[in-house]
Scaffold this motif. Sequence first.
Motif, short mmCIF file in Angstrom:
data_model
loop_
_atom_site.label_atom_id
_atom_site.label_comp_id
_atom_site.label_asym_id
_atom_site.label_seq_id
_atom_site.Cartn_x
_atom_site.Cartn_y
_atom_site.Cartn_z
N ILE A 37 0.83 -1.20 0.00
CA ILE A 37 0.00 0.00 0.00
C ILE A 37 0.87 1.25 0.00
CG2 ILE A 37 -1.70 1.32 1.32
CD1 ILE A 37 -2.82 -1.33 2.34
N VAL A 38 1.92 1.24 0.82
CA VAL A 38 2.80 2.41 0.90
C VAL A 38 3.50 2.66 -0.43
CG1 VAL A 38 4.91 3.30 1.97
CG2 VAL A 38 3.14 2.25 3.39
N VAL A 39 3.94 1.59 -1.10
CA VAL A 39 4.63 1.74 -2.39
C VAL A 39 3.71 2.40 -3.41
CG1 VAL A 39 5.58 0.48 -4.36
CG2 VAL A 39 6.26 -0.13 -2.04
N PHE A 40 2.49 1.92 -3.51
CA PHE A 40 1.54 2.51 -4.47
C PHE A 40 1.15 3.93 -4.04
CE2 PHE A 40 0.79 -1.96 -5.72
CZ PHE A 40 0.88 -1.81 -7.10
N THR A 41 1.06 4.16 -2.73
CA THR A 41 0.73 5.51 -2.23
C THR A 41 1.83 6.50 -2.61
OG1 THR A 41 -0.53 4.60 -0.37
CG2 THR A 41 0.25 6.87 -0.18
N ILE A 42 3.07 6.10 -2.44
CA ILE A 42 4.20 6.97 -2.79
C ILE A 42 4.20 7.27 -4.29
CG2 ILE A 42 6.72 7.10 -2.94
CD1 ILE A 42 6.84 5.52 -0.33
N PHE A 43 3.93 6.24 -5.09
CA PHE A 43 3.89 6.44 -6.53
C PHE A 43 2.78 7.43 -6.91
CE2 PHE A 43 2.22 5.33 -10.73
CZ PHE A 43 3.37 5.48 -11.51
N ALA A 44 1.59 7.28 -6.29
CA ALA A 44 0.48 8.19 -6.57
C ALA A 44 0.82 9.61 -6.11
CB ALA A 44 -0.78 7.69 -5.88
N ALA A 106 -5.90 11.31 -1.11
CA ALA A 106 -6.13 10.71 -2.42
C ALA A 106 -5.05 9.70 -2.76
CB ALA A 106 -6.17 11.81 -3.49
N ALA A 107 -3.80 10.01 -2.44
CA ALA A 107 -2.70 9.08 -2.73
C ALA A 107 -2.86 7.79 -1.94
CB ALA A 107 -1.36 9.74 -2.41
N PHE A 108 -3.28 7.90 -0.68
CA PHE A 108 -3.46 6.70 0.14
C PHE A 108 -4.60 5.84 -0.38
CE2 PHE A 108 -5.62 4.56 3.67
CZ PHE A 108 -4.59 3.73 4.11
N VAL A 109 -5.71 6.46 -0.75
CA VAL A 109 -6.85 5.70 -1.27
C VAL A 109 -6.47 5.00 -2.57
CG1 VAL A 109 -9.19 5.87 -2.20
CG2 VAL A 109 -8.57 7.14 -0.14
N LEU A 110 -5.78 5.69 -3.46
CA LEU A 110 -5.34 5.07 -4.70
C LEU A 110 -4.35 3.94 -4.42
CD1 LEU A 110 -4.90 8.15 -7.05
CD2 LEU A 110 -6.68 6.41 -7.14
#
Length: 290
Positions: A37-44, A106-110
């Motif tokens: 989740i953190v990896v995708f959050t950082i990317f977003a 928004a980044a966390f939800v994505l």
Amino acid sequence: MPLDQDTIEEESGEKEMSFLDHLEELRWHVIRSMVAIVVFTIFAFIEVKWVFNSVILAPAKADFWTWRMLCKIGHAFNAPDLCIDDIPLVLQSRFMTGQFTITIIAAFVLGLVFAFPYVVWELWRFIRPGLRISERKNSRGVVGAVSSLFLAGISFGYYIIAPLMVYIMVNYKISDMIKNEFDITSYVTTVLTLVLGSGLLFQLPVVIFFLSKVGLVTPAFLRRYRKHSVIVILIVAAIITPPDPLSQTLISIPLYLLFEISILISARVEKQRLREEEAERLREEQSSAS
């Protein structure tokens, strides 16, 4: 000759674990899920401008996929009014930290949305060893089913509910003296809540499947309380979605259809369970006769 515990564990492919071992195993599953989740959050978060312009704000643009498809339908049926030329959405940020805060949310939800299939897989890896061999066989494809239903719910919320909700609310006026100028926080939280809530609500067939497996729910029970289910669906939709009748109605309709599908799933599970019980009874009778 009865099998000892070691033989049973070898055939199942799993070793018996203590309570602390289970906690340690669960901890690592949770850690790996949080890392995803953190990896995708950082990317977003890094691609925040593209995310907002091409994803979050897209349903409020006239060239959004939903509006283009609706316009094509309008041309096909000679209904030009279905073409949306402009959506007069005006967004403001009324708080100093408003844009930064909503960016993080928004980044966390994505990140959660994109990591959801992996999180489900990690959860299934933790649950699976505790199931019987027959239960594992009957539960094959559960990760794919959960992920597919989540994707279907996300798509429905993003392409159907969110753009309709935005268009109607932007153009709804009770007086010409009142201008619709929305705060960015209100817009983003509404869209994300609709989309994420749709993805979660579309898990109803999976929930009914497992409840039917353990015998807590039967198709007769679901049919008997079909009318009551409408009330429950409306309440759940009111909790998940923003507090307005439009979004609640839009999510309640497909949710009721999923409830009807869940009845068919429950009936199939019960039929299979009765078949297995009958086979077990015949085996016991043959064993007693011999």
